[in-house]
Design an enzyme around this catalytic site. Structure first.
Site, PDB file in Angstrom:
ATOM      1  CG  ASP A 227      -9.331   3.268   1.101  1.00 54.41           C
ATOM      2  OD1 ASP A 227      -8.518   3.079   0.177  1.00 54.41           O
ATOM      3  OD2 ASP A 227      -8.995   3.271   2.295  1.00 54.41           O
TER       4      ASP A 227
ATOM      5  CG  ASP B  53      -2.012   0.955   1.228  1.00 58.29           C
ATOM      6  OD1 ASP B  53      -2.026   1.809   0.318  1.00 58.29           O
ATOM      7  OD2 ASP B  53      -2.872   0.898   2.127  1.00 58.29           O
TER       8      ASP B  53
HETATM    9  C1  GLA Z   1      -5.433   2.426   2.646  1.00 56.59           C
HETATM   10  C2  GLA Z   1      -5.910   1.258   1.785  1.00 56.59           C
HETATM   11  C3  GLA Z   1      -6.957   0.460   2.554  1.00 56.59           C
HETATM   12  C4  GLA Z   1      -6.382  -0.027   3.871  1.00 56.59           C
HETATM   13  C5  GLA Z   1      -5.817   1.139   4.669  1.00 56.59           C
HETATM   14  C6  GLA Z   1      -5.011   0.673   5.881  1.00 56.59           C
HETATM   15  O1  GLA Z   1      -6.438   3.340   2.880  1.00 56.59           O
HETATM   16  O2  GLA Z   1      -6.432   1.723   0.570  1.00 56.59           O
HETATM   17  O3  GLA Z   1      -7.405  -0.630   1.768  1.00 56.59           O
HETATM   18  O4  GLA Z   1      -5.377  -0.961   3.589  1.00 56.59           O
HETATM   19  O5  GLA Z   1      -4.939   1.932   3.877  1.00 56.59           O
HETATM   20  O6  GLA Z   1      -4.460   1.726   6.576  1.00 56.59           O
END
Ligand code: GLA
Length: 654
Positions: free
Chosen positions: A465, A401
């Site tokens: 997200d 990520d």
């Molecule tokens: C980002 C990702 C999410 C999750 C969070 C964790 O927002 O896109 O899917 O993994 O980080 O902190």
């Protein structure tokens, strides 16, 4: 007092012999309004300032915020609706853009097109004679709801009969459409499975049916063995090649047989990975115990019997320098630079062993930056050490990520900067003696779908997200489907996790509550993901799965569409103003067709064979009901509920 005064604004007149009067929208009960932010305001904008559109002030009206819907029961008593609509000046942001739409008895009566801040108010003056139910809607013009302050100014009805009354949006019962699996065995899951030569092999044959079931496998390559009592195949992957294995399952009620192609080579994830990820339920509350429970439930609930396989830890398993939970605060790395899990994860190897003992696989998360998105230790400058460690611990999946990597590249989003960290980790993962599926999470930057595979990725998030925009599931899916040409075995567009049942609110990282989607929206969500060949990761609460949620998650005929070996993402065919089709070619020549309705009322959606490139009179099977509907010539039409879908499979023969 205010309402008393406002009711004097109602004026009487005479239309066509009937006494007609003006009834102002702001005098109605506005509490049934659903809107994306705040509450509806009487005679002022959402910021509680006088109504103002492009400098024009309005004494009366309703201030709301996209996305907003207000249902009104006109009961055929009104003849006209008039208003002036636009973005409220108080938004102060040029990004504000909205659409107004008025629906009457399921038909669009009027729509504004996109209105931005500073656009003059658009006037509405429409005939609503005979309309029973009217919906006032404000959309986000496709770019999210930020700053979308929207005014229904001077909004009023001409009423000659029944008085307009606002009403709650009709609620939908959570109807279970799919029959429970029968007692005799049915082998589910992918028909093709990729592995790399010489690496540990683990595959649990997904099978529904009453236990005990005896399993058998003919044609298993050397190095692999099957536990006949639980259907788990383990061992060491064979040399490069394609192996056709005949799987069999038998119990007191019957027997089943299916061919599984094991392809031993370079490519993993030959079908979209399926499993569970902790993020949208447990956020920074995740523990070893919750992960083990999720693995237990994946088996006991029947999810593993239809193909769910990965049990994935997301962020927050490491230490942070500061955190509200002291058990998550500690050294980020030990003296030798090894990453240190926090005290909620006392034994990472023990955890992955536990998950593997059930025939399931374990997933982990980190960031190429020094810190993860939630502020925990990332892999920056420890990439090789971490990749080795994750493999030694026994993890089978890595989500990588972007998060704080922006600081590393100082905001440089050139293609080279975007690719570099993923190429590095992708290469490192290939060097491990484990099959590790690599999930790129960088929200679609630099058209990641064009190069995700090249850097070693198997799936890549195509957007931000989804937890922040659950009201946009259709839009997110349609955007994701634009990248359909990049979908193929080993390479999947990932529109984020399935968020149905009980899930936490992503904004506040709250405890799980019922998801905001209607039952039909949940069926549509799952259907969209399957038609798009999206990775299927449930991210709701495994400890509180109800029958409806399991029904949506676990229909093997629906999952088969997702897991089809061709790996095609459906193409989208517009079918009407609020309706569209998704058509996916399947390996055996069949076609999966989703008929979707984004509108507020049930409507008929038609799939014409000429649009689908279908000939003859193919038998049509309804996949949610698991029911044969008969043969259809030229077209198939179905009534599709509001925000819902009908998903069918056309047996096109070969
Ligand atoms: C980002 C990702 C999410 C999750 C969070 C964790 O927002 O896109 O899917 O993994 O980080 O902190």
């Amino acid at each position: 007092m205010k309402h008393l005064f406002l009711s004097w604004l109602t004026t009487a007149a005479c239309i066509g012999g009937f006494a007609a009067e003006t009834v102002w929208l702001h005098t109605l009960d506005l509490t049934p309004t659903r809107q994306g932010y705040g509450t509806p305001q009487i005679d002022r904008g959402i910021r509680e300032q006088p109504l103002s559109i492009a400098g024009q002030k309005f004494e009366h009206g309703v201030g709301t915020h996209a996305k907003s819907t207000l249902w009104i029961n006109l009961a055929g008593g009104s003849s006209r609706f008039q208003a002036a609509v636009g973005v409220d000046d108080a938004t102060g942001d040029a990004k504000a853009s909205v659409t107004f739409k008025i629906v009457g008895d399921g038909r669009t009566l009027w729509q504004s097109g996109t209105l931005k801040m500073g656009d003059p108010a658009k006037s509405v003056d429409i005939d609503v004679t005979g309309i029973q139910t009217m919906i006032l809607m404000v959309g986000d013009a496709g770019d999210g709801i930020a700053f979308d302050h929207a005014n229904w100014a001077d909004a009023r009805f001409r009423v000659a009969g029944a008085m307009p009354k606002t009403m709650a949006q009709p609620s939908e019962p959570a109807v279970i459409l799919t029959p429970a699996p029968g007692p005799s065995p049915r082998i589910n899951g992918p028909r093709v499975y990729g592995c790399r030569p010489g690496n540990p092999f683990l595959y649990r044959i997904p099978t529904t049916g009453e236990r005990p079931i005896r399993f058998a496998a003919a044609g298993l390559p050397d190095g692999l063995r099957l536990d006949a009592a639980n259907g788990i195949i383990t061992g060491t992957s064979p040399k490069r090649g394609r192996y056709a294995v005949t799987l069999r399952a038998a119990n007191a009620h019957g027997r089943a047989k299916r061919t599984l192609k094991i392809v031993c080579g370079d490519t993993l994830a030959l079908t979209p990975p399926m499993g569970w990820n902790h993020w949208y339920t447990h956020y920074d509350r995740i523990t070893d115990e919750l992960m083990r429970q999720a693995a237990d439930v994946m088996v006991s609930s029947g999810m593993a019997d239809v193909g769910y396989q990965y049990v994935n830890i997301d962020d927050c398993w490491m230490n942070a320098s500061k955190n509200r939970d002291p058990l998550r605060v500690g050294p980020l790395r030990d003296d030798r630079g090894n990453i240190v899990p926090n005290k909620h994860f006392p034994d990472m190897k023990g955890l992955s062993d536990y998950i593997h003992s059930k025939g399931l696989k374990a997933g982990l998360y980190t960031s190429p930056g020094p810190l993860t998105c939630a502020g925990f230790a990332g892999s920056h400058e420890h990439e090789a050490q971490d990749a080795r460690q994750f493999a030694e611990w026994g993890f089978d999946f890595l989500k990588y990520d972007w998060c704080s990597y922006d600081g590393v590249v100082k905001g440089d989003h050139s293609l080279e900067s975007l690719k570099r960290p993923y190429q590095l980790m992708g290469d490192l993962l290939k060097q491990q003696n484990r099959d590790i599926v690599f999930n790129l999470c960088q929200y679609g930057m630099g058209n990641v779908w064009e190069w995700g595979e090249e850097v070693g990725g198997h799936c890549w998030r195509t957007a931000g997200d989804l937890g922040f925009e659950l009201d946009r599931v259709f839009e997110v899916a349609l955007k994701n489907a634009e990248h359909r040409v990049h979908s193929k075995p080993g390479s999947w567009n990932d529109p984020d996790y399935i968020q149905i049942g009980l899930i936490g609110n992503a904004r506040g990282m709250g405890e799980p509550i019922p998801c905001p989607l209607t039952p039909n929206e949940q069926y549509a969500f799952m259907s969209l993901w399957c038609l798009m060949a999206a990775p299927l990761f449930y991210s709701g609460d495994m400890n509180h799965l109800d029958a409806f949620t399991l029904n949506v998650l676990c229909n093997p005929e629906v999952i088969e569409i997702d897991q089809d070996p061709l790996g095609e993402c459906a193409r989208v065919i517009p079918a009407g103003e609020d309706t569209f089709l998704m058509v996916k070619d399947l390996e055996d020549g069949d076609k999966a067709v989703g008929l979707f309705n984004r509108g507020e009322m049930e409507t008929t959606v038609t799939a014409r064979w000429s649009d689908l490139d279908v000939k003859g009179r193919p038998p049509v099977r309804d996949l949610w009901h698991q029911e044969n509907l008969g043969r259809f010539r030229d077209a198939f039409a179905a009534r599709v509920p509001a925000h819902g879908c009908v998903l069918v499979r056309l047996d096109c023969g070969r």
